[in-house]
Design an enzyme around this catalytic site. Structure first.
Site, mmCIF file in Angstrom:
data_model
loop_
_atom_site.group_PDB
_atom_site.id
_atom_site.type_symbol
_atom_site.label_atom_id
_atom_site.label_comp_id
_atom_site.label_asym_id
_atom_site.label_seq_id
_atom_site.Cartn_x
_atom_site.Cartn_y
_atom_site.Cartn_z
ATOM 1 N N ALA A 1 54.761 13.939 0.978
ATOM 2 C CA ALA A 1 55.960 13.207 1.387
ATOM 3 C C ALA A 1 57.222 14.009 1.073
ATOM 4 O O ALA A 1 57.321 14.661 0.038
ATOM 5 C CB ALA A 1 56.014 11.854 0.671
ATOM 6 N N HIS B 1 68.793 25.143 17.852
ATOM 7 C CA HIS B 1 69.944 25.807 18.458
ATOM 8 C C HIS B 1 70.191 27.119 17.745
ATOM 9 O O HIS B 1 69.799 27.302 16.589
ATOM 10 C CB HIS B 1 71.187 24.923 18.364
ATOM 11 C CG HIS B 1 71.089 23.677 19.174
ATOM 12 N ND1 HIS B 1 71.413 23.631 20.510
ATOM 13 C CD2 HIS B 1 70.663 22.439 18.847
ATOM 14 C CE1 HIS B 1 71.200 22.413 20.967
ATOM 15 N NE2 HIS B 1 70.742 21.664 19.975
ATOM 16 N N GLY C 1 55.312 10.438 4.337
ATOM 17 C CA GLY C 1 56.593 9.909 4.785
ATOM 18 C C GLY C 1 57.752 10.859 4.550
ATOM 19 O O GLY C 1 57.739 11.681 3.637
ATOM 20 N N LYS D 1 55.483 24.771 0.022
ATOM 21 C CA LYS D 1 54.737 25.802 -0.687
ATOM 22 C C LYS D 1 53.327 25.279 -0.919
ATOM 23 O O LYS D 1 53.095 24.063 -0.958
ATOM 24 C CB LYS D 1 55.409 26.211 -1.987
ATOM 25 C CG LYS D 1 55.459 25.127 -3.036
ATOM 26 C CD LYS D 1 56.079 25.653 -4.327
ATOM 27 C CE LYS D 1 55.986 24.574 -5.386
ATOM 28 N NZ LYS D 1 56.461 25.012 -6.683
#
Length: 159
Positions: free
Chosen positions: A134, A90, A116, A154
């Site tokens: 993760a 948005h 995850g 990064k």
């Protein structure tokens, strides 16, 4: 969205032992599916038709794909638990924010591993062989055969 809602509910209720029914439901839900897809319980999406996955696709528990734009995932991709792949956003200015939005496609190459609790943001391309550590927030394109980590991501090292 109604078709997707029905199929997502069905997908999340099928026992893991019913591989043929799982495959047929994924095939009915997604725009295109390669061989041997696997999705753990807790999967959610908006439309399903905008999701295209290659061979040997795996999504762990509680994967969410907001597919207002296309999500294209290559062969041999592994997605860890609690991963969000979001093609939508948005505008920043609060005036009429709830009325507006945008969608940008996401492309994930072959042999990609997404750990995850990662968040993949709109418009991102992830190159072949990349690994997303993760808990990472992917807010920009990722080159092939590298490891990235962090919020925002990064470069960590070449693979």
């Amino acid at each position: 969205m109604i078709k997707a809602d029905r199929l997502v509910r069905k997908l999340n209720s099928i026992p893991i032992t019913e591989q043929e029914e799982l495959f047929n439901t994924i095939k009915s839900l997604f725009g295109s599916v390669g061989n041997n897809p696997s999705i753990s319980h807790g999967f959610h999406c908006d439309f399903g038709d905008n999701i295209h996955v290659g061979d040997n696709f795996y999504a762990g528990y509680n994967c969410t794909m907001l597919d207002y734009a296309q999500i294209i995932i290559g062969d041999n991709c592994l997605i860890g638990p609690n991963v969000g792949i979001y093609t939508t956003g948005h505008k920043l200015h609060p005036k009429d924010r709830y009325k507006s939005g945008y969608a940008m496609p996401i492309k994930i190459g072959n042999n990609v591993w997404i750990g995850g609790n990662c968040c993949i943001l709109p418009g991102v391309t992830i190159g072949d062989g990349a690994v997303i550590a993760a808990g990472s927030v992917v807010n920009k394109d990722v080159e092939s055969n590298i490891l990235v980590a962090g919020n925002p991501i990064k470069f960590i090292k070449n693979i």
